[in-house]
Design an enzyme around this catalytic site. Structure first.
Site: not given
Length: 249
Positions: A155-156, A90, A159, A15, A142, A188
């Site tokens: 998603y969390a 990534n 990770k 990525g 993250s 970011i």
């Protein structure tokens, strides 16, 4: 020897055509590494960006495309890159959805790209690192591992699972000269976040949660990645480094 010298090292950053991945790839190339620039589908785009990065840094770069959602993605990558010294996982996928409305296909996509592909890449690249007695694996996590977004439960969770893998595998390969770490970015300023942060009200709400008071830049992450993937980071393994302006606190 010059500090943070990556000459002679071969690195893959998944990525890496934009955002944090690109910044890491650019940093590695500038410090002498041969770098593979990766995107999911557009080989021409990856090659174009790799060529521009090489022109900017004077480094040796290659552009490749593999969909990490494919079950054999790691094998496809290995066929293109050969053995590596540095692996930066990534690339990831995230969908916004209430926890009680998450459809199976969104669950599968996030877990396959974020978690399964990370494990598969470690399985295929780490053995060579072990045999050469030097290797660096950096998994990009993250801040959501500590502060999960209400609309990004899977998603969390993916990770958090990668964090467990990182610690588990790090302890098993440390004696072979291979480090496995995790870098956890906060908010970011990257293309992924541009749309959300362009809303003044939402931006104010997000920045209020960051003790430093501002969004980070991709280069804040690349500097940390350079430490963890260089000789200077040899005694750091199984660690999770937040680059988030204190947002996880």
């Amino acid at each position: 020897m010059k500090a943070f010298d990556l000459h002679g090292r071969r690195a893959l950053v998944t990525g890496s055509t934009q955002g944090i991945g690109y910044a890491i790839a650019e940093c590695f190339a500038a410090h002498g590494a041969e770098v593979f620039i990766h995107c999911s589908r557009d080989t021409a785009k990856a090659k174009r960006i790799a060529a521009a990065l090489a022109a900017n840094t004077g480094g040796l770069t290659h552009g490749i495309a593999v969909d990490l959602g494919d079950a054999d993605a790691a094998q496809k990558l290995y066929a293109m890159t050969g053995e590596l010294d540095i692996l930066v996982c990534n690339a990831s996928v995230q969908f916004r959805c209430a926890w009680n409305e998450i459809p199976p296909e969104e669950y599968d996509t996030q877990m396959n790209v974020n978690l399964r592909a990370t494990l598969s890449m470690m399985q295929i690249y780490i053995p060579g690192m072990q045999s050469r007695r030097w290797g660096r694996v950096l998994n990009i996590g993250s801040v959501q591992q500590a502060k999960p977004h209400k609309q990004m439960a899977i998603y969390a969770a993916s990770k958090c699972a990668i964090a467990s893998l990182t610690e588990n595998i790090a302890g098993q390969v440390a004696a072979d000269g291979v480090t496995v770490n995790m870098l956890l970015p906060g908010v970011i300023a990257t293309p992924r976040n541009d749309a959300a942060l362009s809303d003044p009200a939402y931006r104010k709400q997000v920045l209020a949660k960051i003790p430093a008071g501002y969004a980070g830049e991709a280069e804040d992450c690349s500097a940390a990645a350079l430490l963890l993937c260089s000789d200077e980071g040899r005694y750091i393994t199984g660690s999770s480094l937040y680059v988030d302006g204190g947002m996880h606190l």
